[in-house]
Scaffold this active site. Structure first.
Site, PDB file in Angstrom:
ATOM      1  N   GLU A 168       0.434   5.501   0.178  1.00 52.73           N
ATOM      2  CA  GLU A 168       0.401   4.695   0.660  1.00 52.73           C
ATOM      3  C   GLU A 168      -0.820   3.534  -0.248  1.00 52.73           C
ATOM      4  OE1 GLU A 168       1.486   2.171   2.413  1.00 52.73           O
ATOM      5  OE2 GLU A 168       2.310   2.091   4.203  1.00 52.73           O
ATOM      6  N   ASP A 169      -0.385   2.500  -0.413  1.00 54.29           N
ATOM      7  CA  ASP A 169      -1.371   1.828  -0.715  1.00 54.29           C
ATOM      8  C   ASP A 169      -3.125   1.949  -0.292  1.00 54.29           C
ATOM      9  OD1 ASP A 169      -0.489   0.423   1.301  1.00 54.29           O
ATOM     10  OD2 ASP A 169      -0.128  -1.470  -0.304  1.00 54.29           O
TER      11      ASP A 169
ATOM     12  N   ARG B  54      -0.586  -8.892  -7.478  1.00 52.85           N
ATOM     13  CA  ARG B  54      -0.366  -7.338  -7.223  1.00 52.85           C
ATOM     14  C   ARG B  54      -0.659  -7.196  -8.616  1.00 52.85           C
ATOM     15  NH1 ARG B  54       2.894  -5.991  -3.210  1.00 52.85           N
ATOM     16  NH2 ARG B  54       4.509  -6.964  -2.415  1.00 52.85           N
TER      17      ARG B  54
ATOM     18  N   PHE C 257      -9.461  -8.568   4.613  1.00 54.63           N
ATOM     19  CA  PHE C 257      -8.233  -8.300   3.847  1.00 54.63           C
ATOM     20  C   PHE C 257      -8.194  -8.363   2.299  1.00 54.63           C
ATOM     21  CE2 PHE C 257      -4.082  -9.484   2.236  1.00 54.63           C
ATOM     22  CZ  PHE C 257      -3.467  -9.386   3.307  1.00 54.63           C
TER      23      PHE C 257
ATOM     24  N   ASP D 161      -4.207   0.433   7.178  1.00 54.14           N
ATOM     25  CA  ASP D 161      -4.942  -0.110   8.524  1.00 54.14           C
ATOM     26  C   ASP D 161      -4.818  -0.212  10.020  1.00 54.14           C
ATOM     27  OD1 ASP D 161      -5.333  -2.766   9.702  1.00 54.14           O
ATOM     28  OD2 ASP D 161      -4.242  -4.235   8.173  1.00 54.14           O
TER      29      ASP D 161
HETATM   30  P1  5GP Z   1      -0.797  -0.828   8.756  1.00 56.75           P
HETATM   31  O1  5GP Z   1       0.522  -0.497   8.878  1.00 56.75           O
HETATM   32  O2  5GP Z   1      -1.447   0.525   8.282  1.00 56.75           O
HETATM   33  O3  5GP Z   1      -1.062  -2.038   9.875  1.00 56.75           O
HETATM   34  O4  5GP Z   1      -0.350  -1.568   7.175  1.00 56.75           O
HETATM   35  C1  5GP Z   1       0.293  -1.067   6.404  1.00 56.75           C
HETATM   36  C2  5GP Z   1       0.707  -1.642   5.066  1.00 56.75           C
HETATM   37  O5  5GP Z   1       0.177  -3.437   5.620  1.00 56.75           O
HETATM   38  C3  5GP Z   1       0.674  -1.105   4.068  1.00 56.75           C
HETATM   39  O6  5GP Z   1       1.238  -0.527   3.133  1.00 56.75           O
HETATM   40  C4  5GP Z   1       0.308  -2.328   3.362  1.00 56.75           C
HETATM   41  O7  5GP Z   1       0.770  -2.977   2.220  1.00 56.75           O
HETATM   42  C5  5GP Z   1      -0.251  -3.953   4.279  1.00 56.75           C
HETATM   43  N1  5GP Z   1      -1.424  -4.166   4.131  1.00 56.75           N
HETATM   44  C6  5GP Z   1      -2.796  -3.921   5.007  1.00 56.75           C
HETATM   45  N2  5GP Z   1      -3.985  -3.830   5.362  1.00 56.75           N
HETATM   46  C7  5GP Z   1      -3.492  -4.440   3.853  1.00 56.75           C
HETATM   47  C8  5GP Z   1      -4.883  -5.412   3.219  1.00 56.75           C
HETATM   48  O8  5GP Z   1      -6.055  -6.005   3.689  1.00 56.75           O
HETATM   49  N3  5GP Z   1      -4.139  -6.209   2.204  1.00 56.75           N
HETATM   50  C9  5GP Z   1      -2.959  -5.905   1.564  1.00 56.75           C
HETATM   51  N4  5GP Z   1      -2.071  -6.915   0.937  1.00 56.75           N
HETATM   52  N5  5GP Z   1      -1.865  -5.133   2.714  1.00 56.75           N
HETATM   53  C10 5GP Z   1      -2.321  -5.153   3.490  1.00 56.75           C
END
Ligand code: 5GP
Length: 176
Positions: free
Chosen positions: A98-99, A164, A151, A102
């Site tokens: 995963e990138d 990206r 963010f 959050d």
């Molecule tokens: P989660 O489900 O953990 O809230 O979020 C996961 C996905 O949300 C990540 O794979 C990513 O694509 C996106 N995401 C969460 N935080 C960020 C952020 O700070 N920047 C960006 N560009 N994408 C985020």
């Protein structure tokens, strides 16, 4: 494009150094074994490409498309699969790449989905982790960097589809 300010957070050489460290750990943990490495699109493609090239293991590549943000900087809270992997993972070692984690919702969804396919072992890695934002407890085995609850963009991560291609990670502030 809106009036945004980018503040660099993690530079290219810090990213590459950390990736080599994580690859070393993976080489040790999966020594002599085959690994199916799952790229979670789109955000992890750059981390994924660098990580798999640093591994000294027999690797097979799979791609999984998920979306939870749309064009917003806040998670929609709903995870949608846009592309499934192409291979059976039953009885196999799997690494989910995963990138960023959050709220943890996406990782939880992914793990529930992939675990139901009966792999031998699933491990997770995220280049970035926001400990203050986590709502769903999910264990990340290999974390690149912890970041604050802001963010971020770059190195695969976007804002409305842009940024990206930046080779580093930056935080974004809206100046409007
Ligand atoms: P989660 O489900 O953990 O809230 O979020 C996961 C996905 O949300 C990540 O794979 C990513 O694509 C996106 N995401 C969460 N935080 C960020 C952020 O700070 N920047 C960006 N560009 N994408 C985020």
């Amino acid at each position: 494009m809106e009036n945004l300010r980018l503040s660099p957070l993690i530079n290219e050489s810090q990213i590459q150094k950390r990736i080599l460290e994580i690859a070393k750990e993976l080489d040790r943990d999966f020594k002599g074994e085959e690994l199916i490495v799952v790229c979670v699109l789109k955000g992890s493609f750059m981390y994924y490409a660098d990580l798999i090239r640093a591994l000294n293991l027999d690797v097979k590549c799979e791609f999984y498309g998920l979306s939870s943000y749309g064009d917003s900087t806040k998670s929609s809270g709903q995870v949608r699969m846009t592309l499934d992997i192409n291979a059976s993972i039953e009885g196999k070692n799997v690494l989910v790449v995963e990138d960023i984690v959050d709220t943890g919702l996406t990782m939880k969804y992914l793990l529930t989905n992939l675990e139901s396919r009966k792999p031998k072992k699933i491990k997770t890695t995220a280049l970035l982790f926001k400990p203050e934002a986590v709502k769903e407890k999910c264990h990340i085995d290999y974390v690149g960097f912890e970041v604050g609850n802001e963010f971020v963009v770059g190195y695969g991560l976007d804002f409305q589809g842009y940024y990206r291609n930046l080779p580093y990670i930056a935080s974004v502030q809206n100046m409007n």
